[in-house]
Design an enzyme around this catalytic site. Structure first.
Site: not given
Length: 437
Positions: A21, A25, A93, A135, A143, A170, A259, A265, A298
């Site tokens: 979840g 990835k 996270d 981050h 992050g 980003d 992202d 996502r 994501y």
């Protein structure tokens, strides 16, 4: 004029898994590399199996205690480190997963080697899509980022380059990199990001401009949700032009977080792959030594499309909009296109007046820089990592004598544009050239 491009990729870096979840990835890196190979982009650049960063390398920026923790903690022994988890911000996270330190070592080593190659003018552009984890802080994870490969690469670049420009596209603010260089005038950080409504990480206001020697050397462009290609480029192009005029960087690090694409996502922007790529192309055409790294992203299929397309832009090689056949082709159903249609989920909340006001604010701050900073002459510290030629020699010593061309030589080979034809032709020339009139 064509640029010499080095591409850094470890075949194992896509095999790590943050956990069930989790939106991050690493597998996306395997998908991108497969597309790069099947588009034949690997023939236009040199591919390197990169150096793996040591704990010593990471401690150039991070604290010894934090890196030692990353080295030792595993899912099996995590109970013994419970009191350290919150201290180092490791948990939901930033989970502890199998091979965590190896993962950090791979993506950090690739950025570090890219910086070293630029330092020695071996290439014009270095690419590491596994890097860009912007981050991570000196003492803690943040992050989804554990080790800040960008900061470590910039510190390496500063050995040879007087002024380094960091550009971040980003959707999240590049807070870790800004914080690391907030007090210096040798690194200018420029971040274009969503700001407001408690959006992570909550920093990146336009009034964060740096302090002490670094005052006016932190540039933030806070944007609202739904920004599209046209609006984004309306602010990106003039801001980067002003930065180039006033700061005059001698090297650039570009964080290409995907992202900020439409339908990510975790993101809320509406950029297309072409719009995102236009920023990369603009930076490429500045003709300054460039390290391009990955970052967020994501929705896996969109990240893979985006960074494959941007690889083609960096090697200046047009590629087909129709995706080639790969083992991951089903990921891109139903259209199987490199540039999917943008289906905007929300209105663009960035008015023309708002973007003009931000641009004017940036310009007014940059005018406060009297001139680009100079650096006193001093001895250049040695490279952190062993020379790649030494590592190549070591590999050659262990090479299989029955193999005619070893993998290292094959990776480094760049195929001239006139050497082969793609397609069914089995002659050295197209059919139209094969017979004289």
């Amino acid at each position: 004029m064509s640029k010499k491009v080095f591409y850094f990729y470890n075949p194992d870096v896509g095999n790590f898994h943050y956990g069930p979840g989790h939106p991050m990835k690493p597998h996306r890196l395997s998908v991108i590399h497969s597309l790069v190979l099947n588009y034949n982009l690997h023939k236009k650049m040199q591919i390197y199996r990169p150096y793996r960063a040591s704990a010593h390398d990471m401690c150039r920026f991070h604290s010894d205690e934090y890196i030692e923790f990353l080295q030792r903690v595993t899912p099996q022994n995590i109970q013994g480190y419970t009191k350290y988890l919150s201290h180092f911000n490791v948990g939901d996270d930033c989970p502890v997963f199998e091979g965590l330190f190896d993962f950090c070592s791979m993506y950090t080593g690739a950025s570090l080697e890219g910086a070293t190659k630029l330092n020695h003018k071996c290439c014009d552009i270095a690419i590491n899509w596994s890097g860009g984890l912007h981050h991570a802080k000196k003492f803690e994870a943040s992050g989804f980022c554990y080790v800040n490969d960008i900061v470590i690469a910039i510190l390496e670049l500063l050995k040879y380059y007087a002024r380094v420009l960091y550009i971040d596209i980003d959707v999240h603010h590049g807070d870790g990199v800004q914080e690391a260089f907030y007090l210096t005038d040798r690194v200018m950080t420029v971040s274009f990001h969503k700001y407001g409504s408690y959006f992570f990480p909550g920093t990146g206001d336009m009034y964060e401009i740096g302090a002490d020697s670094g005052r006016y050397y932190s540039v933030n462009v806070p944007l609202k949700e739904g920004i599209d290609d046209q609006s984004y480029f309306q602010v990106f192009k003039p801001v980067i032009q002003y930065v180039m005029e006033f700061f005059q960087p001698t090297a650039i690090v570009l964080q290409c977080g995907a992202d900020s694409l439409d339908n990510d996502r975790l993101g809320c922007f509406s950029l297309s792959t072409k719009g995102h790529g236009e920023c990369v192309k603009f930076v490429r055409d500045l003709n300054v030594p460039l390290l391009a790294v990955g970052g967020g992203g994501y929705t896996l299929r969109n990240v893979a499309r985006c960074w494959t397309y941007e690889t083609s832009l960096l090697v200046n090689e047009p590629i087909s909009s129709e995706l080639p056949y790969t083992e991951y082709l089903e990921y891109f159903a139903p259209d199987f296109q490199l540039h999917p249609e943008v289906l905007t989920r929300q209105e663009n909340a960035n008015s023309k007046q708002y973007l003009e006001a931000i641009t004017r604010h940036v310009y007014d701050n940059l005018k406060m820089i009297e001139h680009s900073p100079s650096v006193q002459m001093q001895d250049v510290p040695g490279d952190l990592m062993p020379d790649s030629e030494d590592r190549a020699a070591a590999m050659d010593d262990n090479a299989d004598p029955d193999v005619r061309i070893n993998q290292l030589d094959e990776d480094r080979r760049i195929e001239p544009p006139n050497e082969f034809y793609n397609g069914d032709e089995d002659q050295d020339r197209p059919e139209t050239e094969q017979s004289l009139p």
